[in-house]
Each structure stands twice: as structure tokens, then as C-alpha cells.
Enzyme design. Structure first.
Site, mmCIF file in Angstrom:
data_model
loop_
_atom_site.group_PDB
_atom_site.id
_atom_site.type_symbol
_atom_site.label_atom_id
_atom_site.label_comp_id
_atom_site.label_asym_id
_atom_site.label_seq_id
_atom_site.Cartn_x
_atom_site.Cartn_y
_atom_site.Cartn_z
ATOM 1 N N LYS A 140 10.527 -25.332 9.880
ATOM 2 C CA LYS A 140 11.615 -26.183 10.679
ATOM 3 C C LYS A 140 12.422 -25.015 11.346
ATOM 4 O O LYS A 140 12.769 -25.150 12.644
ATOM 5 C CB LYS A 140 12.532 -26.913 9.679
ATOM 6 C CG LYS A 140 12.970 -26.310 8.648
ATOM 7 C CD LYS A 140 13.844 -27.503 7.829
ATOM 8 C CE LYS A 140 14.496 -26.788 6.838
ATOM 9 N NZ LYS A 140 13.660 -26.200 5.626
ATOM 10 N N GLU A 183 21.508 -19.287 7.294
ATOM 11 C CA GLU A 183 20.267 -18.824 6.138
ATOM 12 C C GLU A 183 19.894 -17.545 6.708
ATOM 13 O O GLU A 183 19.637 -16.681 5.943
ATOM 14 C CB GLU A 183 19.314 -19.686 5.850
ATOM 15 C CG GLU A 183 18.297 -19.532 4.868
ATOM 16 C CD GLU A 183 17.310 -20.593 4.688
ATOM 17 O OE1 GLU A 183 16.952 -20.749 3.526
ATOM 18 O OE2 GLU A 183 16.918 -21.203 5.663
ATOM 19 N N ARG A 197 16.400 -44.092 18.090
ATOM 20 C CA ARG A 197 17.225 -45.141 18.473
ATOM 21 C C ARG A 197 16.819 -45.755 20.021
ATOM 22 O O ARG A 197 16.798 -46.955 20.316
ATOM 23 C CB ARG A 197 18.725 -45.036 18.516
ATOM 24 C CG ARG A 197 19.371 -44.832 17.298
ATOM 25 C CD ARG A 197 20.908 -44.717 17.413
ATOM 26 N NE ARG A 197 21.558 -43.784 16.247
ATOM 27 C CZ ARG A 197 21.915 -44.698 15.128
ATOM 28 N NH1 ARG A 197 21.592 -45.996 15.014
ATOM 29 N NH2 ARG A 197 22.612 -43.950 14.166
#
Length: 449
Positions: free
Chosen positions: A211, A239, A420
Site C-alpha cells: 500500500k 512509518e 460515492r
């Protein structure tokens, strides 16, 4: 008991001193504070001189401010050169600038409330006005004051209709074209119509699936392929370090394996590629922040500054669950993550840019037969699904078949599971981890006319 007009002279000095200390703070301060927010007249005059210099795109320092004040015959009024020197040395850090701004605005509002209520009281006592007219004046005055607070206002229907009409005409004239920022992936763009302003996009996967690499690919494409290569992209990596992220970007565009960039064992050709492609990277407007302790307020403040400078078109956050929160405001981690997702959506609306936030998936996804993630697998908070406009998952069979034949195929599916404003579906990609590169493999069938 003696009364004193509310004021915060030290905060005012800190705000003016911050501009002397770092001119990059000026756009944010001028956007937040008016001249009349200052209590001391000398501060009003100094602030106006600074704004004059800013509008003329001139440097703001005690010498230039002195020159403007002298031209206006105001230098002695503000306390002379000594007072300007005092202000220029007053603020030693801009770390708490947002606090100083809020203090100045808060005391300004208090003074205005006192002034307005005193005027209303005087009118009620000394003028011949009926109660209905007087109440109407009171309501208008209070409404005007309340609108200075950071709250939303109603928008009239006609304004919304106009906005919808303009968007519809734009779409009609640009049929088949992406209306948001391109992700650099044709099929993904057709699914989501590009990265749209005010949208919160969640990209979720299990650890080590890729990701961060996909988000980096999208960020790089957004910077390189929008606004003539001048789109502004802010990346918050909670991170990985900035060096790690940029190394991945270099690997991605130069065809130099990540491992070689870590060891420095490059061939002569690879060194040439390194020089060529790092020069290209230097032309992109990508801004990195790897502060591991960043909280949502820090992120919002930094993005506001970029937006006010016209340098923000897209935000990437890696990743949502690592954003720190005030533990006093949340009783558990689920509530904290819920609050973060809501505030990210509000930030996207306020700044009118798309936000791509990465998220972890729960281990429950590994218990399913096909190992494909669903919305129920979003970790720690159902509100992530609720707040997001788009939810995208990464699924790799290789991740669950280590050691099996074909484990290095790189076959990956990008699963659009909530959208959406567009379609839901799966898109085939190839992931090449040694170059941190995602390549789209599928193409949508064009609709028949």
C-alpha cells in the site's frame, strides 16, 4: 473591583515577531488576522506596513518595515527603530504560532463583544425605539459577531444550483476525460474519475502487501502528470523516513533496484540514470514530512500553510492508524481512529483537495476463503468506511502463497469497494517490488454509443 479591556499584548508581539523571524509565516498570519484584531495602535500600524510589503512581494524585515513607516510618517508613533528591533528579536520560535494567533483573535472578539453590547445598551437607554426594532438590531449585531467564529454558514440554493450547472457543462464539454487529478492509471481514473477535490480516499491492505508503494506511485504521478508537472503534493509518512520514500521514487522512475540504492553498488549506467532521474524529481512540487509524532492538528496546520501559498493539490497520509491523538479526548483506540477519519474528511472539505489516507486491515481478512478484503475488514473503526468517499483495497495472491509456484508473478488486484460518485469493481495490476512499481494491466471496455 477594577475592569480592564481584554488584551494580549505579548501574543501580539509574538505574532509580529514571527513574521520577522520567518517570512514564510506571513501568508498564514495575514489570512487569519485583521489589523483591527490588534489592541495596541502601534501594532496595527506595523502590521499594516508588513501587509503592504507582502502585497508588493518585497522582503519583510525590520529595515523594510522601518522604511514603510518612515514614508507614512508613522515610525515615531510606533516607538521608533528600537521597538522594531525589539519585535524582531521577541519571538525565538514559531512552534506555537497557531496558539498566538488564536489568542490575538480571541481577545479581539471579546473586545468587539463588549463594544457592541455597550452600544446596544446605550441605544436601548437613550433612543426612542420600539422593542421589535431594537431586538432586530440586537440579533443582527450578535449574528455578525458569531460569524467571526470558525463555524460553517448556510449556502443559498441558487448558489448550489449554479455550481452544479457549471460542473455539468464542464462534464459535457469534456466527455471521457478525467475531471480530477489523474492518478496516472487509466482504468483507475475511469473508476473514480480522478482524484476529486474534497474527497477522502482510503487505501487499505495488510502489512507488506504494497500500500505504501502504490500510494507513492499515485503521489508521484499526481505531481508529474497534473498542472504541467507543477501540482503540489504533500506526503506525511509516519512509518517510513523521507529518505526511504524518495529512494523508492528514484527506483521507480530510474529502473534501479531498491536493494542497489541501499547498498550503493551501482553500475556506470545506473549512476547516469540516477543523476538524470533525480534531476527530474527535483522539478516536482512534492513536500515530505516524516514526523512520527504528528497529530491531526499538526498535519492540518502544515497543509493550510501550503494551501495558502498555492502549493497544495493532493495530500497523502501513510498511515491513518499512526496519527497520534490527545489521549484525554478518546477513551479507546477505536474512538481515536473514528475521530481522526472524521477530521481528515473535514480537512479535505476545508482545503478543497483530495486526501489519500492509508489504513491497515484486520487479521480477519486472512480467515476468509478467498482472502479478499471487504469493508468489514477495515481495522479498528467502522467510521472509516462511513467517512470515506472511496475505499480501495490491494489483494495479492502471492502474499498468501509464499513458496508456491508463481509466487513472484506480481499479479495484484486493486479492489474498489466503495465509491460515492463512481463504479465498484476490480482492476488488474502487476506489482514489481524491486522497483516499488505498480503497473495497470486491465482496460475498461468503452461504453457503446
Amino acid at each position: 473591583m477594577t475592569s480592564r479591556i481584554p488584551n494580549a499584548v505579548d501574543a501580539e508581539k509574538s505574532v509580529l515577531g514571527a513574521i520577522f523571524l520567518d517570512q514564510q509565516t506571513a501568508p498564514n498570519i495575514f489570512d487569519e488576522i485583521r489589523e483591527t484584531d490588534f489592541y495596541l495602535n502601534q501594532h496595527i500600524l506595523i502590521f499594516q506596513a508588513m501587509k503592504d510589503l507582502f502585497k508588493e512581494r518585497k522582503s519583510i524585515d525590520y529595515t523594510s518595515v522601518k522604511s514603510v513607516l518612515e514614508h507614512k510618517s508613522q515610525l515615531e508613533t510606533v516607538g521608533g527603530l528600537l521597538y522594531l528591533l525589539e519585535l524582531s528579536e521577541y519571538t525565538v520560535s514559531i512552534d506555537h504560532l497557531e496558539t498566538y494567533i488564536e489568542i490575538v483573535k480571541d481577545f479581539s472578539l471579546k473586545r468587539d463583544v463588549i463594544k457592541v453590547t455597550q452600544e446596544l445598551a446605550t441605544q436601548g437607554l437613550t433612543t426612542d425605539v420600539n422593542s421589535a426594532e431594537y431586538l432586530d438590531k440586537v440579533e443582527q449585531a450578535i449574528l455578525s459577531l458569531s460569524q467571526r467564529r470558525k463555524v460553517g454558514q448556510f449556502t443559498q440554493l441558487s448558489e448550489i444550483v449554479k455550481s452544479v450547472s457549471e460542473k455539468l457543462h464542464f462534464l459535457q464539454n469534456n466527455k471521457g476525460e478525467v475531471t480530477g487529478l489523474t492518478t496516472g492509471y487509466k482504468t483507475l481514473d475511469k473508476f473514480i474519475n480522478g482524484l476529486q477535490p474534497e474527497e477522502l480516499i482510503i487505501l487499505a491492505a495488510r502489512p507488506a502487501v504494497g500500500k505504501s508503494a502504490l500510494a507513492m506511485n499515485i503521489a508521484l504521478n499526481a505531481a508529474a502528470k497534473n498542472k504541467g508537472g507543477k501540482a503540489g503534493v504533500a506526503i506525511f509518512s509516519l512509518e517510513m523516513s523521507n529518505d526511504q520514500l524518495v529512494s523508492r521514487m528514484i527506483s521507480n522512475i530510474s529502473n534501479i533496484e531498491n536493494s542497489k540504492l541501499r547498498t550503493g553498488y551501482l553500475t556506470a549506467t545506473e549512476w547516469r540514470n540516477f543523476e538524470i532521474f533525480t534531476e527530474r524529481l527535483n522539478t516536482y512540487n512534492i513536500y515530505f514530512d516524516d514526523s512520527s509524532s504528528s497529530n491531526i492538528n499538526d498535519i492540518r496546520a502544515k497543509c493550510r500553510r501550503l494551501a495558502q501559498e498555492g502549493k497544495l493539490d493532493f495530500i497523502v497520509i501513510d498511515y491513518l492508524q499512526l496519527i497520534s491523538v490527545d489521549s484525554n479526548k478518546s477513551t479507546n483506540r477505536q474512538e481515536a481512529v473514528s475521530r481522526i477519519s472524521r477530521e481528515l474528511k473535514q480537512m479535505a472539505k476545508e482545503l478543497k483537495v483530495p486526501i489519500l489516507a492509508l489504513s491497515q486491515l484486520s487479521r480477519d481478512v486472512e480467515k476468509s476463503d478467498d482472502k479478499k478484503p471487504t469493508l468489514a475488514h477495515l481495522r479498528e473503526s467502522g467510521s472509516i468506511e462511513q467517512d470515506a468517499d472511496i475505499v480501495i483495497f490491494i489483494h495479492r495472491e502471492d502474499y498468501y502463497n509464499q513458496g508456491a509456484e508463481g509466487e513472484n508473478s506480481g499479479q495484484t488486484e486493486i479492489l474498489v469497494r466503495k465509491n460515492r460518485q463512481g463504479r465498484i469493481g476490480d482492476i488488474k495490476f502487476i506489482f514489481t517490488p524491486q522497483y516499488s512499481r505498480f503497473q495497470e494491466q486491465s482496460n475498461l471496455e468503452e461504453p457503446s454509443n
